[in-house]
Design a protein around this motif. Structure first.
Motif, PDB file in Angstrom:
ATOM      1  N   TYR A  79      -1.022   3.313  58.820  1.00  0.00           N
ATOM      2  CA  TYR A  79      -1.887   3.494  59.982  1.00  0.00           C
ATOM      3  C   TYR A  79      -3.341   3.144  59.687  1.00  0.00           C
ATOM      4  N   LYS A 100       3.760  14.030  56.840  1.00  0.00           N
ATOM      5  CA  LYS A 100       4.651  13.668  57.941  1.00  0.00           C
ATOM      6  C   LYS A 100       4.556  12.169  58.226  1.00  0.00           C
ATOM      7  N   MET A 101       3.346  11.645  58.210  1.00  0.00           N
ATOM      8  CA  MET A 101       3.143  10.228  58.498  1.00  0.00           C
ATOM      9  C   MET A 101       3.723   9.344  57.403  1.00  0.00           C
ATOM     10  N   ALA A 261      -0.851   7.103  66.311  1.00  0.00           N
ATOM     11  CA  ALA A 261       0.068   8.077  65.711  1.00  0.00           C
ATOM     12  C   ALA A 261       0.238   9.343  66.544  1.00  0.00           C
ATOM     13  N   GLU A 263       1.729  10.101  69.620  1.00  0.00           N
ATOM     14  CA  GLU A 263       3.026  10.407  70.222  1.00  0.00           C
ATOM     15  C   GLU A 263       4.054  10.826  69.169  1.00  0.00           C
ATOM     16  N   LYS A 264       4.017  10.214  68.025  1.00  0.00           N
ATOM     17  CA  LYS A 264       5.034  10.471  67.004  1.00  0.00           C
ATOM     18  C   LYS A 264       4.704  11.694  66.158  1.00  0.00           C
ATOM     19  N   PHE A 265       3.417  11.943  65.887  1.00  0.00           N
ATOM     20  CA  PHE A 265       3.070  12.983  64.925  1.00  0.00           C
ATOM     21  C   PHE A 265       2.154  14.084  65.474  1.00  0.00           C
TER      22      PHE A 265
END
Length: 378
Positions: A79, A100-101, A261, A263-265
């Motif tokens: 990212y 998490k990422m 990032a 929406e996903k995290f």
């Protein structure tokens, strides 16, 4: 072009071939810089990272603390994010987010995970020092990268550190008292026919005593060190996103949306049931609100903070976990009013954190207290 002899034509063609090969080899090395075997490989980008093309006014040096230090900044390569964490500014949650990422499936409510997350040897997070100097310089200067830091009002941060590390645990006593000359310079409560109060008891009894002990014995501890000293001006001028803990819900969402990032995290995946958003406001966390209330009630029920019970310490640790994890106090100004109660303590805090309040990038405003409105001091 005409040639007088066949030999002249051959020489020209030979030189042309050599020149073309030289240029091609030069471009090869520009595109693929040599990577040390002990570093991780950065993904190819559209920006040239060769020495000749990097800005001449900025170079990451091996002696820079930001490069040579074992922690404090974290790189999420996918990212294009470089993040400088700051103690007492929700660094636990940020490190959990970065894992998490990177693909780790951590339980953000686990105390084991929270203990592991602060160990550079075990959290497996990438740092600027994992990259070559050229790659690190590229990360610090490329417009494609986001370089972020979150900051917190200095006095609010001091109160948080005091309650967590001074009152809630004996951390402040362990790291500061051995170097503090409390007998001659630290304020004491005088009691007739009583022995002198210990350094640790003074800390728990008075935030002003705690600040005096900090300034003597451990001013550079990251939990209360001025944020202006967190990273050098050389690096700070290249930071392009500065968020505030006071508005962490909005600012964290803005940052994560910026790097793609959210929406996903960020939108979900947090909390005990992993259904909360990151940095859930305290007003929505009923259990955390109860912990704060119960801890404060227990603390007020003690005759002296130097006699704080293990239950109160445990409650304060829970408060610290909530503040530095998923839940953040929405009444921080009230906490400051409760513990910063005199002009003298205010002046000492201003002296200690003056560079933070004066830093134009942080945009802090000096807090106002009721005692100041009657003292005539501004």
């Amino acid at each position: 072009m005409t040639f007088s002899t066949p030999i002249s034509k051959s020489v020209f063609l030979g030189l042309s071939v050599i020149l073309v090969l030289h240029v091609m080899m030069g471009f090869h090395f520009l595109k693929y810089p040599k990577i040390d075997s002990n570093t991780v490989t950065i993904r190819a980008t559209t920006t040239d990272t060769s020495k000749n093309e990097l800005p001449s006014h900025f170079r990451v040096l091996s002696s820079d603390p930001e490069y040579s230090g074992i922690g404090g900044n974290y790189v999420v390569e996918e990212y294009k994010l470089l993040f400088f964490t700051t103690a007492k500014v929700s660094c636990t949650t940020w490190k959990l987010l970065f894992r998490k990422m990177m693909g780790f499936d951590d339980d953000s409510s686990s105390t084991v995970v929270k203990a592991m997350i602060h160990s550079p040897k075990h959290n497996q997070l990438k740092r600027l020092g994992n990259y070559s100097l050229d790659q690190a310089t590229h990360i610090m200067t490329s417009p494609e990268w986001t370089r972020a830091i979150f900051v917190r009002d200095p006095m609010e941060r001091f109160v948080s550190a005091y309650l967590d590390k001074g009152v809630g645990t004996s951390f402040m006593e362990a790291v500061c008292c051995k170097n503090a000359t409390t007998a001659s310079t630290t304020p004491k409560v005088k009691r007739s026919s009583s022995p002198p109060i210990s350094c640790g008891a003074q800390i728990k009894q008075s935030p002003q005593a705690a600040l005096s002990i900090i300034r003597q014995g451990c001013p550079d501890n990251p939990h209360w060190r001025p944020q202006s000293k967190r990273i050098s001006q050389k690096y700070l001028q290249h930071v392009n996103f500065i968020g505030r803990l006071e508005t962490v819900q909005q600012d964290s969402e803005t940052l994560l949306r910026r790097i793609g990032a959210w929406e996903k995290f960020g939108r979900t995946g947090w909390g005990v049931n992993r259904t909360d958003r990151i940095f859930l406001p305290l007003a929505l966390g009923h259990n955390s609100d109860n912990v704060l209330k119960e801890a404060e009630q227990e603390r007020q029920g003690q005759d002296s903070l130097s006699d704080t019970s293990s239950n109160v310490r445990k409650s304060y640790q829970n408060v610290a976990d909530f503040k530095d994890g998923q839940h953040h106090a929405t009444h921080a100004s009230e906490k400051m009013e409760q513990y910063i109660t005199t002009q003298e303590l205010f002046d000492e805090l201003m002296d200690f954190y003056r560079d933070d309040y004066d830093n134009p990038m942080f945009k802090f405003t000096i807090p106002q207290f009721s005692f100041r409105s009657t003292s005539g001091k501004q």
